[in-house]
Write a protein that holds these residues in place. Sequence first.
Motif, PDB file in Angstrom:
ATOM      1  N   TYR A  44      -0.664   1.124  -9.723  1.00  0.00           N
ATOM      2  CA  TYR A  44      -1.109   0.401  -8.580  1.00  0.00           C
ATOM      3  C   TYR A  44      -2.253   1.203  -8.175  1.00  0.00           C
ATOM      4  O   TYR A  44      -2.572   2.500  -8.114  1.00  0.00           O
ATOM      5  CB  TYR A  44      -0.060   0.797  -7.261  1.00  0.00           C
ATOM      6  N   GLN A  45      -3.442   0.310  -8.166  1.00  0.00           N
ATOM      7  CA  GLN A  45      -4.666   0.774  -7.695  1.00  0.00           C
ATOM      8  C   GLN A  45      -4.908   0.348  -6.299  1.00  0.00           C
ATOM      9  O   GLN A  45      -5.014  -0.937  -6.028  1.00  0.00           O
ATOM     10  CB  GLN A  45      -5.669   0.262  -8.693  1.00  0.00           C
ATOM     11  N   PRO A  46      -5.397   1.270  -5.456  1.00  0.00           N
ATOM     12  CA  PRO A  46      -5.633   0.847  -4.036  1.00  0.00           C
ATOM     13  C   PRO A  46      -7.024   0.142  -4.033  1.00  0.00           C
ATOM     14  O   PRO A  46      -7.668   0.297  -4.852  1.00  0.00           O
ATOM     15  CB  PRO A  46      -5.960   2.143  -3.252  1.00  0.00           C
ATOM     16  N   GLN A  47      -6.901  -0.894  -3.103  1.00  0.00           N
ATOM     17  CA  GLN A  47      -8.074  -1.714  -2.727  1.00  0.00           C
ATOM     18  C   GLN A  47      -8.583  -1.561  -1.213  1.00  0.00           C
ATOM     19  O   GLN A  47      -7.562  -1.558  -0.238  1.00  0.00           O
ATOM     20  CB  GLN A  47      -7.764  -3.145  -3.122  1.00  0.00           C
ATOM     21  N   ILE A  48      -9.741  -0.923  -1.210  1.00  0.00           N
ATOM     22  CA  ILE A  48     -10.105  -0.272   0.208  1.00  0.00           C
ATOM     23  C   ILE A  48     -11.185  -1.383   1.052  1.00  0.00           C
ATOM     24  O   ILE A  48     -12.177  -2.173   0.438  1.00  0.00           O
ATOM     25  CB  ILE A  48     -11.084   0.896   0.138  1.00  0.00           C
ATOM     26  N   ARG A  49     -10.800  -1.742   2.084  1.00  0.00           N
ATOM     27  CA  ARG A  49     -11.545  -2.422   2.942  1.00  0.00           C
ATOM     28  C   ARG A  49     -12.778  -1.483   3.468  1.00  0.00           C
ATOM     29  O   ARG A  49     -12.555  -0.462   4.138  1.00  0.00           O
ATOM     30  CB  ARG A  49     -10.946  -3.110   4.050  1.00  0.00           C
ATOM     31  N   LEU A  50     -14.005  -2.037   3.020  1.00  0.00           N
ATOM     32  CA  LEU A  50     -15.180  -1.113   3.130  1.00  0.00           C
ATOM     33  C   LEU A  50     -15.596  -0.681   4.541  1.00  0.00           C
ATOM     34  O   LEU A  50     -15.844   0.188   4.927  1.00  0.00           O
ATOM     35  CB  LEU A  50     -16.115  -1.883   2.311  1.00  0.00           C
ATOM     36  N   ARG A  51     -15.795  -1.810   5.406  1.00  0.00           N
ATOM     37  CA  ARG A  51     -16.033  -1.790   6.657  1.00  0.00           C
ATOM     38  C   ARG A  51     -15.065  -0.992   7.684  1.00  0.00           C
ATOM     39  O   ARG A  51     -15.343  -0.184   8.329  1.00  0.00           O
ATOM     40  CB  ARG A  51     -16.444  -3.122   7.306  1.00  0.00           C
ATOM     41  N   GLU A  52     -13.810  -1.546   7.430  1.00  0.00           N
ATOM     42  CA  GLU A  52     -12.605  -0.999   8.214  1.00  0.00           C
ATOM     43  C   GLU A  52     -12.144   0.303   7.739  1.00  0.00           C
ATOM     44  O   GLU A  52     -11.335   1.139   8.401  1.00  0.00           O
ATOM     45  CB  GLU A  52     -11.534  -1.827   8.402  1.00  0.00           C
ATOM     46  N   HIS A  53     -12.177   0.736   6.487  1.00  0.00           N
ATOM     47  CA  HIS A  53     -11.666   1.954   6.158  1.00  0.00           C
ATOM     48  C   HIS A  53     -10.074   2.028   6.121  1.00  0.00           C
ATOM     49  O   HIS A  53      -9.614   2.887   6.213  1.00  0.00           O
ATOM     50  CB  HIS A  53     -12.154   3.338   6.639  1.00  0.00           C
ATOM     51  N   THR A  54      -9.555   0.719   5.672  1.00  0.00           N
ATOM     52  CA  THR A  54      -8.416   0.603   5.689  1.00  0.00           C
ATOM     53  C   THR A  54      -7.751  -0.124   4.113  1.00  0.00           C
ATOM     54  O   THR A  54      -8.711  -0.201   3.483  1.00  0.00           O
ATOM     55  CB  THR A  54      -7.687  -0.576   6.836  1.00  0.00           C
ATOM     56  N   LEU A  55      -6.415   0.052   4.125  1.00  0.00           N
ATOM     57  CA  LEU A  55      -5.999  -0.305   2.928  1.00  0.00           C
ATOM     58  C   LEU A  55      -5.911  -1.809   2.766  1.00  0.00           C
ATOM     59  O   LEU A  55      -4.946  -2.410   3.630  1.00  0.00           O
ATOM     60  CB  LEU A  55      -4.701   0.266   2.258  1.00  0.00           C
ATOM     61  N   HIS A  56      -6.523  -2.491   1.988  1.00  0.00           N
ATOM     62  CA  HIS A  56      -6.444  -4.242   1.860  1.00  0.00           C
ATOM     63  C   HIS A  56      -5.075  -4.353   0.874  1.00  0.00           C
ATOM     64  O   HIS A  56      -4.271  -5.204   1.438  1.00  0.00           O
ATOM     65  CB  HIS A  56      -7.676  -4.545   1.185  1.00  0.00           C
ATOM     66  N   GLY A  57      -4.951  -3.541   0.090  1.00  0.00           N
ATOM     67  CA  GLY A  57      -3.546  -4.006  -0.768  1.00  0.00           C
ATOM     68  C   GLY A  57      -3.872  -3.049  -2.018  1.00  0.00           C
ATOM     69  O   GLY A  57      -4.712  -1.978  -2.260  1.00  0.00           O
ATOM     70  N   VAL A  58      -2.957  -3.442  -3.071  1.00  0.00           N
ATOM     71  CA  VAL A  58      -3.047  -2.758  -4.381  1.00  0.00           C
ATOM     72  C   VAL A  58      -2.882  -3.647  -5.562  1.00  0.00           C
ATOM     73  O   VAL A  58      -2.141  -4.598  -5.414  1.00  0.00           O
ATOM     74  CB  VAL A  58      -1.794  -1.877  -4.572  1.00  0.00           C
TER      75      VAL A  58
END
Length: 289
Positions: A44-58
């Motif tokens: 599983y590779q993390p996907q990062i929300r760039l503006r929010e610095h939160t985890l979008h999904g994997v």
Amino acid sequence: QAKAVNRGRFSFFSEEMNSMAQERLALEGALRDALRGGLFELHYQPQIRLREHTLHGVEALARWHDAQLGQISPGRFIPIAEECGLIGELGKWALEEACFQLADWRRRGIQVPCISVNLSATNFHDLDLPQFVTGLLRRYSLVPTDLTLEITETVLMDTNPSTNQTIAAVHALGIPLAMDDFGTGYSSLGYLRKLPVSELKLDQSFVRDMAKDDAVSALTNAVIRIGESLKLTVVAEGVEDADQYQLLLSQGCDVAQGYYFSRPMAADELERWVRDFRANLNEEAGQAT
Ligand code: C2E
Ligand code: MG
Ligand code: MG
Ligand code: MG
């Protein structure tokens, strides 16, 4: 039997080609056994929300380790699975494994918003796919937006009569579709009009060169603007360094994944990564400035 046929038909082949064909046959057999014997794994590779610095999904990526042959990359086994008719089974296995894993994480309070699963064009020939996914969601107490199905343009160019129907049915279920490797196929723009995709995955070939080539960064910017105006989430693939990260952020890209944040990881490793996520990002932001 296959061997005998090969010998008859390909007797004029060179030694080298014979051994290649043989290696290929061996790999095919090993692949079939591995899939049925539960030797495949998802990383599983993390996907990062760039503006929010939160985890979008994997994103779930198939991994195959063979006791004799060692680690075999998807670049090698996916084409073989396609050709020997095992890709449908692999996709269904990945869907089930991803649902199982997400349900397990939820149960144990590990916060992963959703899982993207890669499917092949062949999976969309199967009119039972929507029902299969519905069954999984029910069995694992998940909702449609817990999943994203990644498709490539080969799915869209597919002339198989079932494909449109399957895509429409999956969409009607409320399962998000992502267009993988966006920008590498043909007629991308035309298809965007007709297709119920909610996510564009900017191919890593663009990300790789964007920080050193103005023409490429103009292209990534254009894709991000398209995503913005069509209200699609743009996910940059293959982000490897701080320059690419900063440039994507300044262009307004929504989400990114790549070695800069993390390599794909086994489930237990991902769990630890998610727990350390904030500390992780802060550290990386510190290094970036
Ligand atoms: P993809 O779906 O475009 O996946 C992204 C690929 O880029 C993955 O390769 C990932 O490990 C790699 N990657 C991630 N971050 C970086 C980075 O920063 N730099 C570089 N250079 N690469 C990065 P992987 O895991 O080898 O998979 C290759 C392809 O195989 C995938 O491309 C996908 O098309 C296919 N694939 C993988 N798993 C499955 C599966 O379960 N089913 C199907 N149908 N295809 C799969
Ligand atoms: Mg993908
Ligand atoms: Mg891709
Ligand atoms: Mg790719």
